[in-house]
Write an enzyme that holds these catalytic residues in place. Structure first.
Site, PDB file in Angstrom:
ATOM      1  CE  LYS A   1      69.747  31.630  32.436  1.00 44.06           C
ATOM      2  NZ  LYS A   1      70.119  30.427  33.385  1.00 44.06           N
TER       3      LYS A   1
ATOM      4  CD  GLU B   1      70.870  35.340  17.761  1.00 40.50           C
ATOM      5  OE1 GLU B   1      71.134  35.615  18.771  1.00 40.50           O
ATOM      6  OE2 GLU B   1      70.725  34.929  17.510  1.00 40.50           O
TER       7      GLU B   1
ATOM      8  N   GLY C   1      66.812  29.508  30.646  1.00 39.57           N
ATOM      9  CA  GLY C   1      66.155  30.655  29.568  1.00 39.57           C
ATOM     10  C   GLY C   1      64.548  29.679  28.985  1.00 39.57           C
ATOM     11  NE  ARG C   2      66.518  23.232  28.076  1.00 39.03           N
ATOM     12  CZ  ARG C   2      67.268  23.891  27.276  1.00 39.03           C
ATOM     13  NH1 ARG C   2      68.100  24.657  27.483  1.00 39.03           N
ATOM     14  NH2 ARG C   2      68.817  22.626  27.995  1.00 39.03           N
TER      15      ARG C   2
ATOM     16  CD  GLU D   1      68.590  25.658  24.114  1.00 38.12           C
ATOM     17  OE1 GLU D   1      68.635  26.070  23.091  1.00 38.12           O
ATOM     18  OE2 GLU D   1      67.944  26.399  25.578  1.00 38.12           O
TER      19      GLU D   1
ATOM     20  CG  HIS E   1      43.960  21.195   3.768  1.00 43.14           C
ATOM     21  ND1 HIS E   1      42.818  20.145   2.753  1.00 43.14           N
ATOM     22  CD2 HIS E   1      43.251  20.666   5.594  1.00 43.14           C
ATOM     23  CE1 HIS E   1      41.687  19.890   3.957  1.00 43.14           C
ATOM     24  NE2 HIS E   1      41.937  20.448   5.090  1.00 43.14           N
TER      25      HIS E   1
ATOM     26  CE  LYS F   1      74.559  31.441  22.282  1.00 43.14           C
ATOM     27  NZ  LYS F   1      73.776  31.310  23.130  1.00 43.14           N
TER      28      LYS F   1
END
Ligand code: F6P
Length: 533
Positions: free
Chosen positions: A197, A203, A255-256, A341, A372, A501
């Site tokens: 965005k 990253e 963004g999400r 978030e 399990h 950050k």
């Protein structure tokens, strides 16, 4: 609001000790504490919510002015007040409805980008857009957080509909990720999508540079095999990506919440324009349900208030999301970002500290795998974990119907076991049958007791298709919105990610030996020293 919260606390204190199972003496309970929308069933009857509790919970929604706030969101009001932005991911899947932001209908631009994405996807899928070594065989989406989790989850979820190029996802700044993904690919037939965005995320930009160097080793013009998805057009051209392959969107898409638009390009390439339209249609169908259904029958509202009951009233700090659908295996990770978030905040919209907990810790794994692994704690641990099961009536593998029956049986059995438990007498009877007697029988039986009375909900759908997948994701998005409105928080900012950050940027030169550790705490100094060797 306070009065209703207090009434809910009082009500909880009064009913906390009862057995949920006893509530089923009312034969209508299952139907009464369920709701449906477009082929989807949400059953919350295996919780300790009764008519009075539900009515108080729905009062919270009324008192919080949910209907007006919901309509404000859909029509472009700037409800993200800490960033001064509208919240319009819904516009990406309701393409024919005009939406005015700052005096301008934003939909013509949305539709134009949508049409360009579709055309590009068709060109790639039909071999008109090629790599420098032939038709595109592989797509690598480089992004992180909302620019990764949604598309990565969707491509996996929609595998039976996947007839486009293979899609891969690189997110972590750990070089191992990009290295391992690129290792198996041919640069001459790979398309790289840089999905960010902001187009500044360290990253993503670092991985994008690495991918460009990788491609340059084999093709003459690496930039020609890059596309970009971003709100920052000037940054994408500075990176060298041709405007023809840049798909922009506005800052009113969080963004999400962004996979419905350009961030979903990899989904579109995978399943094609028709499949992607179905995904949007499923999201839009849930939008319509959210806007039209009375709160008592409204799936997003019900999911939200059940969540508030468990977290804020009962005090259960976590929520397990347990899809009995292997292709939804990334749903819990996706929901961790969407819910945590969005609603992991400690200050309300008014700037005051919250007087109760914000959203829960969300976690989970698909069934039956989780059974399990961690279900032991869910059944017999000292903490109560409300569980959200998801299950489809039909799988896609007709020849493996017997396995689907087994899957459904396990899903239903788990919620039944959580509800019913097994008491000491039942456990003793089992051990007695095995021949145990006396103290040893008692001791062994106690380990085999299940307290039961543990709440769960089940979201049941026909089959995992682009449409139902769209419904599910839109449902969870709106649930987050409703919880946020009732808690009085802004679900659409994420200031809590900033400090880490900033500190990482400052530490990079320290680790490279270009700056000292002055001002750092002793532990951080020691760790930086350790790294430098
Ligand atoms: O750091 C958090 C975050 O800003 C998320 O909200 C977002 O989804 C992610 O980083 C990626 O951001 P971008 O798409 O701008 O690269």
């Amino acid at each position: 609001m306070n009065q209703i919260w207090n009434a809910l606390r009082d009500h909880h204190a009064a009913v906390e000790g009862r057995a949920i199972l006893d509530l089923f003496a009312d034969e209508d309970r299952a139907a009464a504490f369920s709701a449906r929308a477009d082929g989807m069933l949400f059953d919350y009857s295996k919780t300790n919510i009764d008519a009075r509790g539900l009515s108080l919970l729905l009062d919270l929604a009324e008192k919080a002015d949910l209907a007006a706030k919901r309509d404000a969101m859909f029509t472009g009001a700037k409800i993200n007040e800490t960033e001064g932005r509208a919240v319009l991911h819904t516009a990406l899947r309701n393409l024919d409805v005009p939406v005015v932001v700052d005096g301008r209908d934003v939909m013509p631009d949305v539709r134009a980008t949508h049409a360009r994405m579709q055309a590009f996807a068709r060109d790639v899928r039909q071999g008109r857009f090629t790599g420098q070594g032939g038709a595109i065989t592989d797509v690598v989406n480089i992004g992180i957080g909302g620019s990764d989790l949604g598309p990565a989850m969707a491509v996996l979820a929609l595998a039976p509909f996947h007839d486009g190029p293979r899609c891969h996802f690189v997110s972590n700044v750990d070089g191992a990720h990009v290295h391992d993904v690129l290792a198996g690919l041919d640069p001459a037939t790979t398309l790289v999508i840089v999905a960010s965005k902001t187009f500044t995320t360290i990253e993503t930009m670092t991985n994008a540079e690495t991918a460009r160097r990788w491609m340059a080793q084999k093709v003459a013009n690496p930039a020609a095999q890059f596309a970009a998805v971003s709100t920052a057009a000037e940054k994408t051209s500075a990176f060298g990506i041709d405007a023809a392959r840049v798909f922009g969107f506005e800052d009113w898409v969080g963004g999400r919440y962004s996979m419905w638009g350009p961030i979903g390009l990899s989904i579109l390439l995978a399943v094609g324009p028709e499949g992607f339209e179905q995904f949007l249609a499923g999201g839009a169908a849930m939008d319509a349900h959210f806007r039209q259904a009375p709160f008592a029958d409204n799936l997003p509202v019900l999911l939200a208030v059940v969540g508030l009951w468990h977290n804020q009233i009962c005090g259960y700090a976590t929520r397990a999301v347990l899809p009995y659908d292997q292709r939804l295996s990334r749903l819990p990770a996706y929901l961790q970002q969407l819910e945590m978030e969005s609603n992991g905040k400690r200050v309300g919209m008014d700037g005051a500290d919250l007087t109760m907990h914000s959203g829960p810790v969300v976690w989970g794994e698909p069934g039956t795998n989780g059974q399990h692994a961690f279900y032991q704690l869910i059944h017999q641990g000292t903490r109560v974990v409300p569980c959200e099961f998801l299950i489809a009536r039909m799988g896609h593998e007709a020849e493996l119907r017997h396995q689907h029956v087994l899957l459904v049986a396990n899903c239903l059995a788990q919620s039944e076991a959580l509800l019913r438990g097994r008491n000491l007498d039942e456990a003793r009877a089992i051990m007695a049958k095995k021949g145990l007697t006396g103290d040893e029988l008692d001791r062994q039986a106690r380990h085999r007791v299940f307290p039961g009375n543990r709440p769960s909900t089940t979201l049941a759908y026909e089959q995992l298709t682009p449409f139902s997948f769209g419904q599910i994701i839109s449902l969870y998005e709106h649930r987050v919105f409703v919880e946020g409105v009732i808690l009085g928080i802004n679900s659409y900012d994420q200031w809590g990610v900033e400090l880490g950050k900033e500190l990482a940027l400052a530490l990079q030169p320290v680790l490279e030996g270009k700056a000292g550790t002055e001002g750092k705490d002793g532990s951080t100094r020691q760790l930086a020293q350790w790294f430098k060797g």
